[in-house]
Design a protein around this motif. Structure first.
Motif, mmCIF file in Angstrom:
data_model
loop_
_atom_site.group_PDB
_atom_site.id
_atom_site.type_symbol
_atom_site.label_atom_id
_atom_site.label_comp_id
_atom_site.label_asym_id
_atom_site.label_seq_id
_atom_site.Cartn_x
_atom_site.Cartn_y
_atom_site.Cartn_z
ATOM 1 N N ALA A 101 0.815 -1.305 0.044
ATOM 2 C CA ALA A 101 -0.039 -0.098 -0.006
ATOM 3 C C ALA A 101 0.961 1.224 -0.042
ATOM 4 N N HIS A 102 1.890 1.191 0.781
ATOM 5 C CA HIS A 102 2.921 2.524 0.795
ATOM 6 C C HIS A 102 3.484 2.594 -0.477
ATOM 7 N N HIS A 103 3.985 1.695 -1.225
ATOM 8 C CA HIS A 103 4.466 1.635 -2.444
ATOM 9 C C HIS A 103 3.783 2.179 -3.596
ATOM 10 N N ASN A 104 2.258 1.729 -3.363
ATOM 11 C CA ASN A 104 1.290 2.148 -4.436
ATOM 12 C C ASN A 104 0.783 3.703 -4.246
ATOM 13 N N SER A 105 0.852 4.033 -3.123
ATOM 14 C CA SER A 105 0.560 5.396 -2.841
ATOM 15 C C SER A 105 1.750 6.340 -3.376
ATOM 16 N N LEU A 106 3.240 6.169 -3.102
ATOM 17 C CA LEU A 106 4.448 6.650 -3.414
ATOM 18 C C LEU A 106 4.367 6.744 -5.271
ATOM 19 N N THR A 107 3.897 5.614 -5.731
ATOM 20 C CA THR A 107 4.365 5.549 -7.271
ATOM 21 C C THR A 107 3.269 5.841 -8.013
ATOM 22 N N ARG A 108 1.771 5.675 -7.638
ATOM 23 C CA ARG A 108 0.684 5.674 -8.595
ATOM 24 C C ARG A 108 -0.079 6.908 -8.142
ATOM 25 N N ILE A 109 -0.201 7.058 -6.740
ATOM 26 C CA ILE A 109 -1.309 8.250 -6.337
ATOM 27 C C ILE A 109 -0.508 9.278 -6.151
ATOM 28 N N PHE A 110 0.351 9.436 -5.439
ATOM 29 C CA PHE A 110 1.125 10.708 -5.080
ATOM 30 C C PHE A 110 1.660 11.426 -5.918
ATOM 31 N N PRO A 111 2.269 11.009 -7.319
ATOM 32 C CA PRO A 111 2.546 11.633 -8.593
ATOM 33 C C PRO A 111 1.582 12.551 -9.251
ATOM 34 N N ARG A 112 0.271 12.119 -9.237
ATOM 35 C CA ARG A 112 -0.933 12.719 -9.519
ATOM 36 C C ARG A 112 -1.415 13.847 -8.946
#
Length: 196
Positions: A167-178
């Motif tokens: 979940a941490h990785h998903n937030s950093l790589t997929r959600i936060f950059p947007r």
């Protein structure tokens, strides 16, 4: 998006660094590292006369003010109280400072049902830097709402951690950059120093 700028009217918003949350197992970073880096950022923000907002999550003892709904899994129970332990809802002393804004939330995100937006707008804040636990829950929910409220969002990638590494990785790589810009504590401190 990589970190490019810090507005002169930026606030540090710290999510859930309170004893109850810090007592839980987290990954990939230990909670102590998140607290130490957040403390560095908080000191720098105060030095530059910029607001520090400390957000905590708390509920009435009977749970009457918990958000409604039917979560798929059980809600995590707080650790059993220890007689000599500090108040589990208290924000850890390492990051507290005189004049900090304290916001108590009863949802994942720090905007819904609180006066966070009002506190920031009264101070002319245009950008927030986010740290805290958990990356994919309180931090991500607050980042999404900040973006929707029109704030520039910066995420201190080495000052947050989660209960689930995926979940941490998903937030950093997929959600936060947007939603905004990502940077390390050191990169944020360098940009803060450039404000003069």
């Amino acid at each position: 998006m990589p970190l490019s700028t810090i507005d002169p009217t930026t606030a540090l918003v710290v999510i859930d660094l309170q004893h109850r949350i810090l007592a839980r197992p987290v990954t990939p970073l230990p909670a102590a590292e998140v607290v130490a880096r957040t403390a560095e950022l908080a000191t720098a923000f105060r030095t530059h006369g910029l607001p520090v907002v400390l957000v905590r999550v708390a509920f009435a003892p009977d749970g009457a003010d918990m958000p409604p709904g039917r979560p798929v899994g059980p809600r995590p129970a707080p650790p059993a109280p220890v007689a000599s332990a500090p108040d589990p809802e208290e924000i850890t002393a390492e990051i507290r400072g005189a004049g900090d804004i304290i916001v108590t939330k009863r949802n994942w995100g720090a905007f819904y049902g609180t006066d966070l937006d009002l506190q920031l707008r009264r101070r002319g804040v245009t950008q927030i830097v986010l740290t805290g636990i958990a990356t994919s829950i309180g931090v991500e929910s607050t980042a999404r709402a900040a973006y929707e409220h029109g704030y520039h969002v910066t995420l201190a990638t080495d000052a947050m951690t989660d209960i689930d590494p995926d979940a941490h990785h998903n937030s950093l790589t997929r959600i936060f950059p947007r939603l905004g810009e990502l940077g390390t504590t050191a990169e944020i401190l360098t940009l803060l120093d450039s404000l003069g």
